[in-house]
Each structure stands twice: as structure tokens, then as C-alpha cells.
Write a protein that holds these residues in place. Structure first.
Motif, PDB file in Angstrom:
ATOM      1  N   GLN A 215       0.835  -1.189   0.000  1.00  0.00           N
ATOM      2  CA  GLN A 215       0.000   0.000   0.000  1.00  0.00           C
ATOM      3  C   GLN A 215       0.876   1.247   0.000  1.00  0.00           C
ATOM      4  OE1 GLN A 215      -0.802  -2.693   1.838  1.00  0.00           O
ATOM      5  NE2 GLN A 215      -2.552  -3.214   0.576  1.00  0.00           N
ATOM      6  N   GLY A 216       0.452   2.238  -0.743  1.00  0.00           N
ATOM      7  CA  GLY A 216       1.212   3.474  -0.825  1.00  0.00           C
ATOM      8  C   GLY A 216       0.284   4.640  -1.061  1.00  0.00           C
ATOM      9  N   PRO A 217       0.814   5.865  -1.100  1.00  0.00           N
ATOM     10  CA  PRO A 217      -0.010   7.064  -1.220  1.00  0.00           C
ATOM     11  C   PRO A 217      -0.444   7.322  -2.654  1.00  0.00           C
ATOM     12  CG  PRO A 217       2.286   7.683  -1.066  1.00  0.00           C
ATOM     13  CD  PRO A 217       2.232   6.181  -0.924  1.00  0.00           C
ATOM     14  N   TYR A 218      -1.269   6.438  -3.206  1.00  0.00           N
ATOM     15  CA  TYR A 218      -1.747   6.612  -4.578  1.00  0.00           C
ATOM     16  C   TYR A 218      -2.708   7.795  -4.671  1.00  0.00           C
ATOM     17  CZ  TYR A 218       0.051   2.314  -6.637  1.00  0.00           C
ATOM     18  OH  TYR A 218       0.862   1.345  -7.139  1.00  0.00           O
ATOM     19  N   ARG A 219      -2.697   8.451  -5.818  1.00  0.00           N
ATOM     20  CA  ARG A 219      -3.716   9.451  -6.068  1.00  0.00           C
ATOM     21  C   ARG A 219      -5.055   8.762  -6.266  1.00  0.00           C
ATOM     22  NH1 ARG A 219      -0.790  13.636 -10.251  1.00  0.00           N
ATOM     23  NH2 ARG A 219       0.043  15.032  -8.676  1.00  0.00           N
ATOM     24  N   PRO A 220      -6.141   9.425  -5.913  1.00  0.00           N
ATOM     25  CA  PRO A 220      -7.459   8.834  -6.152  1.00  0.00           C
ATOM     26  C   PRO A 220      -7.673   8.615  -7.642  1.00  0.00           C
ATOM     27  CG  PRO A 220      -7.602  10.750  -4.701  1.00  0.00           C
ATOM     28  CD  PRO A 220      -6.204  10.718  -5.232  1.00  0.00           C
ATOM     29  N   ARG A 221      -8.452   7.611  -7.969  1.00  0.00           N
ATOM     30  CA  ARG A 221      -8.741   7.344  -9.376  1.00  0.00           C
ATOM     31  C   ARG A 221      -9.469   8.513 -10.028  1.00  0.00           C
ATOM     32  NH1 ARG A 221      -7.663   2.496 -11.370  1.00  0.00           N
ATOM     33  NH2 ARG A 221      -7.169   0.787  -9.941  1.00  0.00           N
ATOM     34  N   THR A 222     -10.215   9.262  -9.256  1.00  0.00           N
ATOM     35  CA  THR A 222     -10.902  10.428  -9.822  1.00  0.00           C
ATOM     36  C   THR A 222      -9.886  11.416 -10.394  1.00  0.00           C
ATOM     37  OG1 THR A 222     -10.942  11.377  -7.596  1.00  0.00           O
ATOM     38  CG2 THR A 222     -12.906  10.227  -8.329  1.00  0.00           C
ATOM     39  N   VAL A 223      -8.833  11.682  -9.650  1.00  0.00           N
ATOM     40  CA  VAL A 223      -7.791  12.600 -10.113  1.00  0.00           C
ATOM     41  C   VAL A 223      -7.066  12.002 -11.311  1.00  0.00           C
ATOM     42  CG1 VAL A 223      -5.618  13.724  -9.494  1.00  0.00           C
ATOM     43  CG2 VAL A 223      -7.502  13.671  -7.855  1.00  0.00           C
ATOM     44  N   LYS A 224      -6.755  10.715 -11.262  1.00  0.00           N
ATOM     45  CA  LYS A 224      -6.037  10.067 -12.357  1.00  0.00           C
ATOM     46  C   LYS A 224      -6.835  10.129 -13.655  1.00  0.00           C
ATOM     47  CE  LYS A 224      -3.575   6.780  -9.385  1.00  0.00           C
ATOM     48  NZ  LYS A 224      -3.446   5.372  -8.986  1.00  0.00           N
ATOM     49  N   ARG A 225      -8.146   9.905 -13.559  1.00  0.00           N
ATOM     50  CA  ARG A 225      -8.966   9.939 -14.771  1.00  0.00           C
ATOM     51  C   ARG A 225      -8.909  11.327 -15.417  1.00  0.00           C
ATOM     52  NH1 ARG A 225     -13.197   7.391 -11.404  1.00  0.00           N
ATOM     53  NH2 ARG A 225     -13.029   5.126 -11.629  1.00  0.00           N
ATOM     54  N   ALA A 226      -9.028  12.366 -14.591  1.00  0.00           N
ATOM     55  CA  ALA A 226      -8.988  13.728 -15.124  1.00  0.00           C
ATOM     56  C   ALA A 226      -7.617  14.043 -15.719  1.00  0.00           C
ATOM     57  CB  ALA A 226      -9.337  14.732 -14.025  1.00  0.00           C
ATOM     58  N   LEU A 227      -6.541  13.638 -15.051  1.00  0.00           N
ATOM     59  CA  LEU A 227      -5.192  13.869 -15.572  1.00  0.00           C
ATOM     60  C   LEU A 227      -4.975  13.132 -16.888  1.00  0.00           C
ATOM     61  CD1 LEU A 227      -3.054  13.620 -12.317  1.00  0.00           C
ATOM     62  CD2 LEU A 227      -3.474  15.674 -13.669  1.00  0.00           C
ATOM     63  N   ASP A 228      -5.477  11.907 -16.966  1.00  0.00           N
ATOM     64  CA  ASP A 228      -5.278  11.120 -18.185  1.00  0.00           C
ATOM     65  C   ASP A 228      -5.913  11.791 -19.399  1.00  0.00           C
ATOM     66  OD1 ASP A 228      -3.773   9.202 -16.933  1.00  0.00           O
ATOM     67  OD2 ASP A 228      -5.425   7.782 -16.670  1.00  0.00           O
ATOM     68  N   VAL A 229      -7.150  12.285 -19.262  1.00  0.00           N
ATOM     69  CA  VAL A 229      -7.793  12.894 -20.422  1.00  0.00           C
ATOM     70  C   VAL A 229      -7.114  14.218 -20.773  1.00  0.00           C
ATOM     71  CG1 VAL A 229     -10.007  11.774 -19.994  1.00  0.00           C
ATOM     72  CG2 VAL A 229      -9.618  14.047 -19.059  1.00  0.00           C
ATOM     73  N   MET A 230      -6.640  14.953 -19.777  1.00  0.00           N
ATOM     74  CA  MET A 230      -5.946  16.206 -20.074  1.00  0.00           C
ATOM     75  C   MET A 230      -4.646  15.949 -20.818  1.00  0.00           C
ATOM     76  SD  MET A 230      -6.517  18.893 -16.936  1.00  0.00           S
ATOM     77  CE  MET A 230      -6.489  17.811 -15.509  1.00  0.00           C
ATOM     78  N   HIS A 231      -3.895  14.935 -20.401  1.00  0.00           N
ATOM     79  CA  HIS A 231      -2.625  14.631 -21.064  1.00  0.00           C
ATOM     80  C   HIS A 231      -2.849  14.019 -22.442  1.00  0.00           C
ATOM     81  CE1 HIS A 231       0.739  15.412 -18.258  1.00  0.00           C
ATOM     82  NE2 HIS A 231      -0.234  15.453 -17.376  1.00  0.00           N
ATOM     83  N   ALA A 232      -3.934  13.316 -22.622  1.00  0.00           N
ATOM     84  CA  ALA A 232      -4.199  12.705 -23.926  1.00  0.00           C
ATOM     85  C   ALA A 232      -4.559  13.755 -24.973  1.00  0.00           C
ATOM     86  CB  ALA A 232      -5.317  11.674 -23.806  1.00  0.00           C
ATOM     87  N   GLU A 233      -5.364  14.757 -24.584  1.00  0.00           N
ATOM     88  CA  GLU A 233      -5.801  15.786 -25.530  1.00  0.00           C
ATOM     89  C   GLU A 233      -5.838  17.148 -24.831  1.00  0.00           C
ATOM     90  OE1 GLU A 233      -8.771  13.849 -28.680  1.00  0.00           O
ATOM     91  OE2 GLU A 233      -9.533  13.671 -26.625  1.00  0.00           O
ATOM     92  N   PRO A 234      -4.681  17.719 -24.542  1.00  0.00           N
ATOM     93  CA  PRO A 234      -4.658  18.974 -23.771  1.00  0.00           C
ATOM     94  C   PRO A 234      -5.237  20.166 -24.506  1.00  0.00           C
ATOM     95  CG  PRO A 234      -2.457  18.394 -24.530  1.00  0.00           C
ATOM     96  CD  PRO A 234      -3.340  17.217 -24.825  1.00  0.00           C
ATOM     97  N   TRP A 235      -5.381  20.063 -25.837  1.00  0.00           N
ATOM     98  CA  TRP A 235      -5.910  21.174 -26.626  1.00  0.00           C
ATOM     99  C   TRP A 235      -7.427  21.271 -26.569  1.00  0.00           C
ATOM    100  CZ3 TRP A 235      -3.145  16.991 -28.369  1.00  0.00           C
ATOM    101  CH2 TRP A 235      -3.887  15.948 -28.938  1.00  0.00           C
ATOM    102  N   ARG A 236      -8.096  20.250 -26.073  1.00  0.00           N
ATOM    103  CA  ARG A 236      -9.562  20.272 -26.046  1.00  0.00           C
ATOM    104  C   ARG A 236     -10.070  21.316 -25.059  1.00  0.00           C
ATOM    105  NH1 ARG A 236     -12.649  14.706 -25.537  1.00  0.00           N
ATOM    106  NH2 ARG A 236     -14.260  16.291 -25.290  1.00  0.00           N
ATOM    107  N   PRO A 237     -11.207  21.982 -25.362  1.00  0.00           N
ATOM    108  CA  PRO A 237     -11.725  23.047 -24.488  1.00  0.00           C
ATOM    109  C   PRO A 237     -12.470  22.498 -23.276  1.00  0.00           C
ATOM    110  CG  PRO A 237     -13.165  22.793 -26.384  1.00  0.00           C
ATOM    111  CD  PRO A 237     -12.005  21.858 -26.614  1.00  0.00           C
TER     112      PRO A 237
END
Length: 327
Positions: A215-237
Motif C-alpha cells: 500500500q502506498g499514497p496513490y492518487r485517487p482514481r478520480t484525479v487520475k482519470r482527469a489527468l489522463d484525459v488532459m494529457h491525452a488531448e490537452p488542446w480540447r476546451p
């Protein structure tokens, strides 16, 4: 590969493209192409790499913009961590923009394409397939699929990713030292195992929230999901409401989670991500063929006045100066 407890250091500095290609194929992967897309006269390859049993760790830079094409890795998992600059990576249909805050992860299957700017100095970590799979298999109480369906990236700002990359950098520095503690076989073996087990703890996988017993200090999946979509398509509005919907939570919950686990709001993070990508593109663009406004619009900035102010605040110069100062 030599004995698992004996580190072997190999290094090269060259302006010869063929020599650099041969080095990378020998140290990393045979099905590999390196093509300059920037000024070939600025090509200045440098690599300082240490092989230690199932891991190969090194720093690599090219001096000019290049494009790398790699066939399926087959025998290894690989992590790339930009120490400077932004790497654009395509693997298994996923586009990842890696920078000093986010690493790119590659599985053994699927071709890889990298747009590697000359400003990008990379920490490269290759881990033999069996070593990482055995480590995760030992930590999990269920059968694994091979190759493991790992996430395409992981965060380096906080949590296990930050600790893991610090460990790798310290190991590499120690192995470079002529009489460093890590050059002793027993210490090298322990450090090697820490790198593999630390990566098993850090990468995302579908086998539960966290490996059993790790067990470790993982970020919540909610944060990870938002980060993933931002990094995948950062140009989207994106709006905060849209990112909250992707994360599956309310706007206030997402904002609070970002402030706690990322250190800023979702929109601040997205703006910084876009600015870094604009800066990377301006740094290698031909001012005779493009303009600041073209690049800014491409990365999602629609108000050029606010964009210019934010760019100056982050980089200390106006965007036109970055574009104008390119060779």
C-alpha cells in the motif's frame, strides 16, 4: 547482459548519427529507427547508461529534434522520464505528453513513436519483462495476464512516482561514481531490486487499487482519470464540469482532490500543461513557417492576450521571443 549484481557502464558522446543508432540498438532495442527532424548540424548525441541485471538505466539526449520509431519491445517494459523538455509519445493508440511531471510507460507489445525535441534530456529505464511480472505476481493474490496491461503514464509530482524517479536518479549517480556504494555487488543487487519493486508499486494496473502488502499514497482514481484525459488531448476546451463528469464526481470534490493531490486546481494544471507544450513547439519551430498565434490556437488558447501574459509569467519572456530566437 552480464551478471545481475555487477553494474556495467557504457557511455557515448558523438555527432555521428550512425554511431548513435548503433549504440541505441545495442544497448536498448534492435528494431529501432532514429531520424532527425530538426537541424542535423546540431545533432549531438550523449548517453550515459548502466546495465545492472534486469534493469538498464541511463540519461540520453540528442541535441536536435528527432523522431524515434521502435518495434514491439517484446522482452521488456520501459519508462521514459523527461528531465527537461516535453516528449510526445504514441503507443498502442494512446498519445502521452511526458515531461518532468509525468512519465511515459511502454508495454512489450505495440510499436512506439516518439517526437523527441532537442531540448529534452531523458531518463530511460528498461526493465526485463520477467523481472517486473515476477515482482507484481509475488505481490498480488491473483493470476496475471502477460504482458501486463499497465497504464500509459504515471505522475511524478507526488506519491510513489516521485519517490521512484528520485531512487533511479540516485542509483544512476552512485553507479557513475568510481567508488560509490552502489558499485559494490551486494548493495547493487539490493538497489536493483528496489527499482523493480518500486516500479511495480508505482505503475497503474487493473489488479485492484494497490498490490497486496504494498500500500502506498496513490492518487485517487478520480484525479487520475482527469489527468489522463488532459494529457491525452490537452488542446480540447475542457471545463471543470466536464472533467468532473469524466472523473465521476462533483465539481467541488474534483477541485478539492486536485488541490490536495496535485497542488493546484484542474484548470490551472491544464493551462500549465498547454503552456509547456506551446513552449516546446515554439522552441523548435521555424518562424518563417508558423506564428505564435497558430501554435497557441493549436494547443487550445483562444484569447491571445491572456495567453501571452500567462506565457511571460511562466517562462519570463514573451512567446514571440521564444519563436524568434530559434536558429
Amino acid at each position: 547482459m552480464t551478471g545481475g549484481d555487477v553494474p556495467v557502464r557504457v557511455a557515448l558522446r558523438t555527432t555521428d548519427m550512425e554511431e548513435a543508432r548503433a549504440f541505441c540498438r545495442k544497448v536498448y532495442y534492435e528494431p529501432l529507427r532514429i531520424d532527425p527532424v530538426g537541424d542535423p548540424d546540431r545533432f549531438d548525441f550523449s548517453a550515459d547508461v548502466v546495465e545492472l541485471g534486469p534493469i538498464t538505466v541511463g540519461e540520453v539526449a540528442y541535441g536536435t529534434d528527432i523522431r524515434v520509431a521502435i518495434g514491439a519491445l517484446e522482452t521488456a517494459y520501459h519508462v521514459l522520464v523527461p528531465l527537461t523538455g516535453v516528449l510526445r509519445s504514441r503507443h498502442r493508440g494512446m498519445v502521452v505528453l511526458a515531461d518532468p511531471t509525468r512519465a511515459a510507460v511502454y508495454r512489450p507489445t505495440g510499436d512506439i513513436e516518439l517526437d523527441w525535441p532537442g531540448t529534452c534530456r531523458m531518463l530511460s529505464v528498461k526493465v526485463e519483462r520477467g523481472a517486473l511480472e515476477r515482482e507484481l505476481d509475488a505481490a498480488l493474490d491473483q493470476r496475471l495476464v502477460s504482458p501486463m496491461p499497465l497504464g500509459a503514464s504515471f505522475d511524478l509530482v507526488d506519491g510513489p512516482g516521485r519517490t521512484w524517479v528520485a531512487l533511479v536518479r540516485l542509483l544512476l549517480a552512485e553507479l557513475r561514481a568510481p567508488e560509490g556504494l552502489a558499485t559494490q555487488p551486494r548493495m547493487a543487487a539490493r538497489w536493483r531490486d528496489m527499482v523493480v519493486s518500486g516500479l511495480a508499486l508505482t505503475v497503474e494496473h487493473p489488479y485492484g487499487e494497490e498490490p497486496a502488502g504494498l500500500q502506498g499514497p496513490y492518487r485517487p482514481r478520480t484525479v487520475k482519470r482527469a489527468l489522463d484525459v488532459m494529457h491525452a488531448e490537452p488542446w480540447r476546451p475542457y471545463t471543470t464540469r466536464e472533467l468532473a463528469a469524466v472523473a465521476g464526481v462533483g465539481v467541488r470534490v474534483l477541485q478539492d482532490a486536485f488541490r490536495q493531490h496535485v497542488g493546484m486546481s484542474p484548470m490551472t494544471y491544464l493551462r500549465r500543461l498547454r503552456l509547456d507544450n506551446v513552449h516546446a513547439e515554439l522552441s523548435r519551430a521555424d518562424p518563417g513557417l508558423t506564428s505564435v498565434s497558430d501554435i497557441a490556437y493549436r494547443w487550445g488558447f483562444t484569447h491571445l492576450g491572456r495567453f501571452a501574459g500567462a506565457y511571460r509569467e511562466r517562462f519570463g519572456v514573451p512567446p514571440s521571443a521564444t519563436l524568434r530566437d530559434q536558429p
